[in-house]
Design a protein around this motif. Structure first.
Motif, PDB file in Angstrom:
ATOM      1  N   ARG A  70      40.034  49.384  54.889  1.00  0.00           N
ATOM      2  CA  ARG A  70      39.355  48.215  56.144  1.00  0.00           C
ATOM      3  C   ARG A  70      40.867  48.028  57.282  1.00  0.00           C
ATOM      4  NH1 ARG A  70      38.144  43.730  51.252  1.00  0.00           N
ATOM      5  NH2 ARG A  70      35.695  45.559  50.629  1.00  0.00           N
TER       6      ARG A  70
ATOM      7  N   ALA B 211      48.199  45.208  47.301  1.00  0.00           N
ATOM      8  CA  ALA B 211      47.214  46.272  47.353  1.00  0.00           C
ATOM      9  C   ALA B 211      46.640  46.191  48.828  1.00  0.00           C
ATOM     10  CB  ALA B 211      46.645  46.672  46.885  1.00  0.00           C
ATOM     11  N   ILE B 212      47.284  47.171  50.179  1.00  0.00           N
ATOM     12  CA  ILE B 212      46.552  46.852  50.950  1.00  0.00           C
ATOM     13  C   ILE B 212      45.156  47.356  51.330  1.00  0.00           C
ATOM     14  CG2 ILE B 212      46.389  47.520  53.847  1.00  0.00           C
ATOM     15  CD1 ILE B 212      49.514  46.963  53.135  1.00  0.00           C
ATOM     16  N   GLY B 213      44.082  47.085  51.742  1.00  0.00           N
ATOM     17  CA  GLY B 213      42.859  48.153  51.624  1.00  0.00           C
ATOM     18  C   GLY B 213      42.502  49.140  53.059  1.00  0.00           C
TER      19      GLY B 213
ATOM     20  N   TYR C 186      46.196  38.263  36.723  1.00  0.00           N
ATOM     21  CA  TYR C 186      46.776  37.165  37.329  1.00  0.00           C
ATOM     22  C   TYR C 186      47.067  36.009  36.893  1.00  0.00           C
ATOM     23  CZ  TYR C 186      46.019  40.246  41.486  1.00  0.00           C
ATOM     24  OH  TYR C 186      45.511  41.097  42.454  1.00  0.00           O
TER      25      TYR C 186
ATOM     26  N   PHE D  83      38.184  54.828  48.257  1.00  0.00           N
ATOM     27  CA  PHE D  83      38.161  54.105  49.336  1.00  0.00           C
ATOM     28  C   PHE D  83      40.489  54.341  48.619  1.00  0.00           C
ATOM     29  CE2 PHE D  83      39.998  50.135  46.938  1.00  0.00           C
ATOM     30  CZ  PHE D  83      39.264  50.460  45.855  1.00  0.00           C
TER      31      PHE D  83
ATOM     32  N   LEU E 222      40.594  40.220  39.572  1.00  0.00           N
ATOM     33  CA  LEU E 222      40.859  40.759  38.348  1.00  0.00           C
ATOM     34  C   LEU E 222      41.972  39.762  37.523  1.00  0.00           C
ATOM     35  CD1 LEU E 222      42.331  42.864  40.949  1.00  0.00           C
ATOM     36  CD2 LEU E 222      42.640  44.245  39.358  1.00  0.00           C
TER      37      LEU E 222
ATOM     38  N   ARG F  25      35.752  52.692  42.868  1.00  0.00           N
ATOM     39  CA  ARG F  25      34.705  51.813  42.603  1.00  0.00           C
ATOM     40  C   ARG F  25      33.181  51.670  42.418  1.00  0.00           C
ATOM     41  NH1 ARG F  25      38.298  46.702  43.432  1.00  0.00           N
ATOM     42  NH2 ARG F  25      40.440  47.133  43.240  1.00  0.00           N
TER      43      ARG F  25
ATOM     44  N   GLY G  30      33.374  48.723  55.347  1.00  0.00           N
ATOM     45  CA  GLY G  30      34.460  48.319  54.924  1.00  0.00           C
ATOM     46  C   GLY G  30      34.605  48.583  52.931  1.00  0.00           C
ATOM     47  N   ARG G  31      33.262  48.797  52.515  1.00  0.00           N
ATOM     48  CA  ARG G  31      33.693  48.528  50.868  1.00  0.00           C
ATOM     49  C   ARG G  31      32.409  50.141  51.166  1.00  0.00           C
ATOM     50  NH1 ARG G  31      29.785  44.776  48.174  1.00  0.00           N
ATOM     51  NH2 ARG G  31      31.320  42.960  47.954  1.00  0.00           N
ATOM     52  N   TYR G  32      33.472  51.260  50.478  1.00  0.00           N
ATOM     53  CA  TYR G  32      33.307  52.377  49.809  1.00  0.00           C
ATOM     54  C   TYR G  32      33.485  52.646  47.888  1.00  0.00           C
ATOM     55  CZ  TYR G  32      34.044  52.865  54.746  1.00  0.00           C
ATOM     56  OH  TYR G  32      34.121  52.231  56.670  1.00  0.00           O
TER      57      TYR G  32
ATOM     58  N   ILE H   2      42.013  41.907  53.460  1.00  0.00           N
ATOM     59  CA  ILE H   2      42.718  43.487  54.135  1.00  0.00           C
ATOM     60  C   ILE H   2      43.709  43.772  53.050  1.00  0.00           C
ATOM     61  CG2 ILE H   2      42.088  44.461  56.516  1.00  0.00           C
ATOM     62  CD1 ILE H   2      44.418  43.040  57.439  1.00  0.00           C
ATOM     63  N   CYS H   3      44.341  42.756  52.309  1.00  0.00           N
ATOM     64  CA  CYS H   3      45.226  43.032  51.407  1.00  0.00           C
ATOM     65  C   CYS H   3      44.740  41.868  50.474  1.00  0.00           C
ATOM     66  CB  CYS H   3      46.532  42.720  51.855  1.00  0.00           C
ATOM     67  SG  CYS H   3      47.817  42.414  50.821  1.00  0.00           S
ATOM     68  N   GLY H   4      44.804  42.066  48.998  1.00  0.00           N
ATOM     69  CA  GLY H   4      45.190  40.895  48.252  1.00  0.00           C
ATOM     70  C   GLY H   4      46.439  41.446  47.163  1.00  0.00           C
TER      71      GLY H   4
HETATM   72  P1  AMP Z   1      41.786  44.776  44.982  1.00  0.00           P
HETATM   73  O1  AMP Z   1      42.315  45.898  44.647  1.00  0.00           O
HETATM   74  O2  AMP Z   1      40.322  44.364  44.918  1.00  0.00           O
HETATM   75  O3  AMP Z   1      42.926  43.025  44.682  1.00  0.00           O
HETATM   76  O4  AMP Z   1      41.500  44.689  46.513  1.00  0.00           O
HETATM   77  C1  AMP Z   1      43.116  44.812  47.406  1.00  0.00           C
HETATM   78  C2  AMP Z   1      42.284  45.349  48.846  1.00  0.00           C
HETATM   79  O5  AMP Z   1      41.337  46.816  48.535  1.00  0.00           O
HETATM   80  C3  AMP Z   1      41.318  44.722  49.230  1.00  0.00           C
HETATM   81  O6  AMP Z   1      41.687  43.356  49.856  1.00  0.00           O
HETATM   82  C4  AMP Z   1      40.291  45.407  50.289  1.00  0.00           C
HETATM   83  O7  AMP Z   1      40.995  45.452  51.612  1.00  0.00           O
HETATM   84  C5  AMP Z   1      40.538  46.832  49.448  1.00  0.00           C
HETATM   85  N1  AMP Z   1      39.597  47.192  48.747  1.00  0.00           N
HETATM   86  C6  AMP Z   1      38.918  46.802  47.909  1.00  0.00           C
HETATM   87  N2  AMP Z   1      37.855  47.156  46.891  1.00  0.00           N
HETATM   88  C7  AMP Z   1      37.403  48.371  48.420  1.00  0.00           C
HETATM   89  C8  AMP Z   1      36.166  49.269  48.767  1.00  0.00           C
HETATM   90  N3  AMP Z   1      34.760  49.067  47.677  1.00  0.00           N
HETATM   91  N4  AMP Z   1      36.578  49.758  49.668  1.00  0.00           N
HETATM   92  C9  AMP Z   1      37.164  49.535  50.708  1.00  0.00           C
HETATM   93  N5  AMP Z   1      38.534  49.007  50.487  1.00  0.00           N
HETATM   94  C10 AMP Z   1      38.433  48.287  49.171  1.00  0.00           C
END
Ligand code: AMP
Length: 418
Positions: free
Chosen positions: A310, A305-307, A263, A125, A260, A113, A120-122, A281-283
């Protein structure tokens, strides 16, 4: 330096990688215990798949996707998330999946992305994610959330909590949207340009704004759950009751919508206070319409999904990422031509027996070899110099106990305690 990794990407060096491997192994074991099986999908797909699945007016699609054309003029994108690909694979391999009522799949790999990089944001990832396709039971929602919590608890994270909410369905979403709009209208001049455009295109997304000053204006927003239709409300209450009855730590977060659009009903995040702003850390959540929207029969589903990046940061803060035990049993050090030849043959023999062995290829210095053996955390160093080749034995140094002794056969080496 001439070349550096692209902004927002990083190298995960061997020490960190070893820790990741350990975590992923444990997480995978838990997923398998809950009935999940691994699926692997390509890291790029047709752009339209993500546009359709994630939603045209989400940040991910509008601003963050890595899009490119291949030499055949196809519009492709690096995957920004996992669910769309899994649903595509599910529909494309219907003969395989249709035998079961419920298909529980997990995946692990990099996502891309174009976001503003920070801790914690890359931009590249890693996620490990699950998708359970085929059940609308609230038990599935709760089972999956409990599995998420169990993963973090077993990895040693204290105080993880679930934030849970419902974003409704096609029936009640328009009511929710109107409620948000009528609240936001009065504060609209204070919000960022993105929020202003979301107000018209996708008001629910306003709640997801990453801008702090906007978030402050959302205090006092009317709660959305009271606008849920009967079916969504019943589902939400069943989920909350089941979480309570099973003693799962949770809070209802009235602002949680997730980034997204697919949902429906339940959405949730698992958060850690140790992460600061990027605390999720997970959503995940339920997506009962997505499979139909992508061309399949109406099929309910739930996923998260677990990041991993992070997760690593949090576990590191807690001191839970101390380097894993040494992986090598032997470092073989040969001296002189004959010694080096024998060292090489010995290494080959040990590796054929699947014993983790490294060979010090430089001739000349036992000390250098021993230093290297300590660095790679080998259990024993095996020295083969002139005395050893003539006397037909190996000198073995126990690198933990520091004792040194002679050994007369390869078999004896193989059976040494690890
Ligand atoms: P999402 O796919 O947006 O529902 O995100 C699920 C998990 O992916 C989040 O809870 C984060 O832990 C991780 N995540 C989402 N975007 C990033 C990002 N740019 N860099 C690192 N971790 C991310």
């Amino acid at each position: 330096m001439k070349y550096t990794s692209a902004r927002g990407t990083r190298d995960i060096l061997p020490d960190e990688s070893g820790v990741w491997r350990k975590f992923i192994k444990r997480i995978t074991e838990i997923l398998i215990n809950f009935g999940y099986e691994e699926i692997q999908t390509p890291i790029f797909e047709q752009v339209e798949l993500f546009q359709r699945a994630v939603g045209d007016t989400t940040d991910i699609i509008e601003k963050e996707m890595y899009v490119f054309k291949d030499k055949g003029d196809r519009n492709l994108a690096l995957r920004p998330e996992g669910t769309a690909s899994i649903v595509r694979a599910y529909l494309q391999n219907m003969n395989y999946f249709q035998k079961r009522k419920l298909n529980k799949l997990f995946y692990c790999g990099p996502m891309f992305r174009y976001e503003r990089p920070q801790t914690g944001r890359y931009r590249q990832f890693h996620q490990i994610g699950v998708e359970a396709i085929g059940s609308q039971s609230p038990y599935l929602d709760v089972e999956t959330m409990i599995m998420g919590v169990q993963i973090f608890t077993e990895l040693g994270l204290p105080d993880v909590s679930i934030a849970v909410h419902s974003v409704g369905c096609d029936v009640c979403r328009p009511v929710i949207r109107e409620r948000i709009k009528s609240f936001v209208e009065s504060i609209l001049p204070n919000l960022c340009e993105d929020c202003k455009s979301r107000f018209h295109k996708n008001p629910l997304r306003i709640l997801d704004c990453k801008n702090h000053s906007c978030q402050n204006f959302f205090m006092g927003m009317p709660e959305m759950v009271s606008a849920l239709c009967k079916e969504c409300n019943d589902h939400f209450l069943s989920v909350i009751n089941c979480l309570e009855e099973n003693g799962v730590n949770h809070t209802v977060d009235n602002h949680l919508v997730r980034g997204l659009d697919y949902y429906t009903k339940t959405v949730f995040e698992i958060r850690s206070n140790l992460l600061g702003a990027q605390n999720a850390i997970c959503g995940g959540g339920r997506y009962d319409n997505l499979i139909h929207e992508l061309g399949g029969r109406k099929t309910p589903a739930f996923g998260f999904a677990i990041g991993l990046d992070r997760l690593y940061i949090v576990l590191n803060e807690l001191g839970l990422t101390k380097s894993v035990e040494g992986l090598l049993k032997f470092m073989i050090i040969g001296l002189g031509n004959k010694g080096l030849d024998q060292a090489f043959s010995l290494a080959i023999k040990l590796r054929r027996e699947n014993i983790a062995t490294e060979l010090f290829m430089k001739d000349g210095s036992i000390n250098e070899g021993l230093k290297e053996a300590l660095l790679v955390k080998a259990r024993y160093a095996v020295i083969i110099g002139e005395d050893e080749t003539e006397g037909n034995f190996f000198t073995v140094k126990d690198l933990r106990g520091k004792k040194q002794f002679k050994i007369f056969s390869v078999n004896e080496l193989i059976t040494l305690d690890n």
